[in-house]
Design a protein around this motif. Sequence first.
Motif, mmCIF file in Angstrom:
data_model
loop_
_atom_site.group_PDB
_atom_site.id
_atom_site.type_symbol
_atom_site.label_atom_id
_atom_site.label_comp_id
_atom_site.label_asym_id
_atom_site.label_seq_id
_atom_site.Cartn_x
_atom_site.Cartn_y
_atom_site.Cartn_z
ATOM 1 N N MET A 1 0.839 -1.171 0.000
ATOM 2 C CA MET A 1 0.000 0.000 0.000
ATOM 3 C C MET A 1 0.893 1.246 0.000
ATOM 4 O O MET A 1 1.820 1.347 0.781
ATOM 5 N N ILE A 2 0.592 2.188 -0.863
ATOM 6 C CA ILE A 2 1.330 3.439 -0.941
ATOM 7 C C ILE A 2 0.479 4.518 -0.278
ATOM 8 O O ILE A 2 -0.682 4.703 -0.627
ATOM 9 N N LEU A 3 1.064 5.206 0.678
ATOM 10 C CA LEU A 3 0.376 6.305 1.344
ATOM 11 C C LEU A 3 0.798 7.612 0.700
ATOM 12 O O LEU A 3 1.990 7.861 0.531
ATOM 13 N N MET A 4 -0.181 8.432 0.345
ATOM 14 C CA MET A 4 0.123 9.735 -0.232
ATOM 15 C C MET A 4 -0.421 10.805 0.692
ATOM 16 O O MET A 4 -1.586 10.744 1.090
ATOM 17 N N PRO A 5 0.412 11.774 1.032
ATOM 18 C CA PRO A 5 -0.051 12.842 1.916
ATOM 19 C C PRO A 5 -0.898 13.868 1.179
ATOM 20 O O PRO A 5 -0.835 13.996 -0.045
ATOM 21 N N MET A 6 -1.682 14.609 1.945
ATOM 22 C CA MET A 6 -2.485 15.701 1.415
ATOM 23 C C MET A 6 -1.653 16.975 1.557
ATOM 24 O O MET A 6 -1.169 17.284 2.641
ATOM 25 N N PHE A 7 -1.473 17.676 0.453
ATOM 26 C CA PHE A 7 -0.737 18.932 0.468
ATOM 27 C C PHE A 7 -1.696 20.077 0.173
ATOM 28 O O PHE A 7 -2.676 19.913 -0.546
ATOM 29 N N GLU A 8 -1.390 21.244 0.722
ATOM 30 C CA GLU A 8 -2.173 22.448 0.462
ATOM 31 C C GLU A 8 -1.371 23.350 -0.456
ATOM 32 O O GLU A 8 -0.161 23.509 -0.284
ATOM 33 N N PHE A 9 -2.059 23.934 -1.427
ATOM 34 C CA PHE A 9 -1.404 24.801 -2.396
ATOM 35 C C PHE A 9 -2.177 26.101 -2.545
ATOM 36 O O PHE A 9 -3.366 26.185 -2.224
ATOM 37 N N ARG A 10 -1.499 27.106 -3.086
ATOM 38 C CA ARG A 10 -2.125 28.386 -3.451
ATOM 39 C C ARG A 10 -1.596 28.765 -4.820
ATOM 40 O O ARG A 10 -0.392 28.742 -5.055
ATOM 41 N N CYS A 11 -2.517 29.112 -5.709
ATOM 42 C CA CYS A 11 -2.143 29.509 -7.065
ATOM 43 C C CYS A 11 -1.678 30.962 -7.050
ATOM 44 O O CYS A 11 -2.395 31.839 -6.559
ATOM 45 N N ASN A 12 -0.501 31.224 -7.591
ATOM 46 C CA ASN A 12 0.007 32.593 -7.670
ATOM 47 C C ASN A 12 -0.678 33.378 -8.783
ATOM 48 O O ASN A 12 -0.625 34.601 -8.791
ATOM 49 N N GLN A 13 -1.315 32.688 -9.707
ATOM 50 C CA GLN A 13 -1.986 33.327 -10.841
ATOM 51 C C GLN A 13 -3.369 33.864 -10.453
ATOM 52 O O GLN A 13 -3.664 35.015 -10.661
ATOM 53 N N LYS A 16 -6.426 30.949 -6.008
ATOM 54 C CA LYS A 16 -7.190 29.784 -5.528
ATOM 55 C C LYS A 16 -6.348 28.979 -4.551
ATOM 56 O O LYS A 16 -5.185 28.689 -4.797
ATOM 57 N N GLU A 17 -6.948 28.598 -3.417
ATOM 58 C CA GLU A 17 -6.303 27.704 -2.460
ATOM 59 C C GLU A 17 -6.971 26.358 -2.581
ATOM 60 O O GLU A 17 -8.204 26.273 -2.672
ATOM 61 N N PHE A 18 -6.177 25.287 -2.619
ATOM 62 C CA PHE A 18 -6.726 23.954 -2.801
ATOM 63 C C PHE A 18 -5.842 22.907 -2.163
ATOM 64 O O PHE A 18 -4.670 23.141 -1.892
ATOM 65 N N ASP A 19 -6.440 21.754 -1.882
ATOM 66 C CA ASP A 19 -5.737 20.597 -1.332
ATOM 67 C C ASP A 19 -5.596 19.568 -2.437
ATOM 68 O O ASP A 19 -6.455 19.468 -3.314
ATOM 69 N N LYS A 20 -4.523 18.793 -2.366
ATOM 70 C CA LYS A 20 -4.325 17.743 -3.362
ATOM 71 C C LYS A 20 -3.634 16.565 -2.702
ATOM 72 O O LYS A 20 -2.646 16.720 -1.999
ATOM 73 N N LEU A 21 -4.178 15.392 -2.933
ATOM 74 C CA LEU A 21 -3.587 14.149 -2.464
ATOM 75 C C LEU A 21 -2.586 13.725 -3.529
ATOM 76 O O LEU A 21 -2.967 13.354 -4.635
ATOM 77 N N VAL A 22 -1.304 13.832 -3.205
ATOM 78 C CA VAL A 22 -0.266 13.607 -4.214
ATOM 79 C C VAL A 22 1.016 13.128 -3.543
ATOM 80 O O VAL A 22 1.277 13.424 -2.379
ATOM 81 N N SER A 23 1.823 12.375 -4.273
ATOM 82 C CA SER A 23 3.096 11.891 -3.732
ATOM 83 C C SER A 23 4.088 13.042 -3.599
ATOM 84 O O SER A 23 3.892 14.125 -4.157
ATOM 85 N N GLN A 24 5.170 12.798 -2.883
ATOM 86 C CA GLN A 24 6.214 13.816 -2.715
ATOM 87 C C GLN A 24 6.730 14.284 -4.074
ATOM 88 O O GLN A 24 6.896 15.467 -4.312
ATOM 89 N N GLU A 25 6.987 13.354 -4.974
ATOM 90 C CA GLU A 25 7.488 13.700 -6.304
ATOM 91 C C GLU A 25 6.403 14.351 -7.159
ATOM 92 O O GLU A 25 6.671 15.252 -7.932
#
Length: 82
Positions: A1-13, A16-25
């Motif tokens: 099983m691969i665990l992917m953390p939830m990261f928070e981002f903000r668009c500079n353009q 928009k602030e959003f969360d994304k479930l994505v791997s470190q890479e």
Amino acid sequence: MILMPMFEFRCNQCGKEFDKLVSQEGRKNVTCPECASADIRQKLSPFGTASRTISPGGSPDFPLPPSCAGCGNAGSCGMAGV
């Protein structure tokens, strides 16, 4: 099983602030869901941990102090005896 953390981002353009479930890479390739811009910044996010909670009245392992009103915070809420 691969665990992917939830990261928070903000668009500079578009801002928009959003969360994304994505791997470190994978976080290097995230785009904004609103405007599709790749000009985003990862936000510094707090993290949570699981902890044991105390029900009103305490438990044998964690009895409430006599002055606590039974809020479940073991008297640390500052409202003890109020």
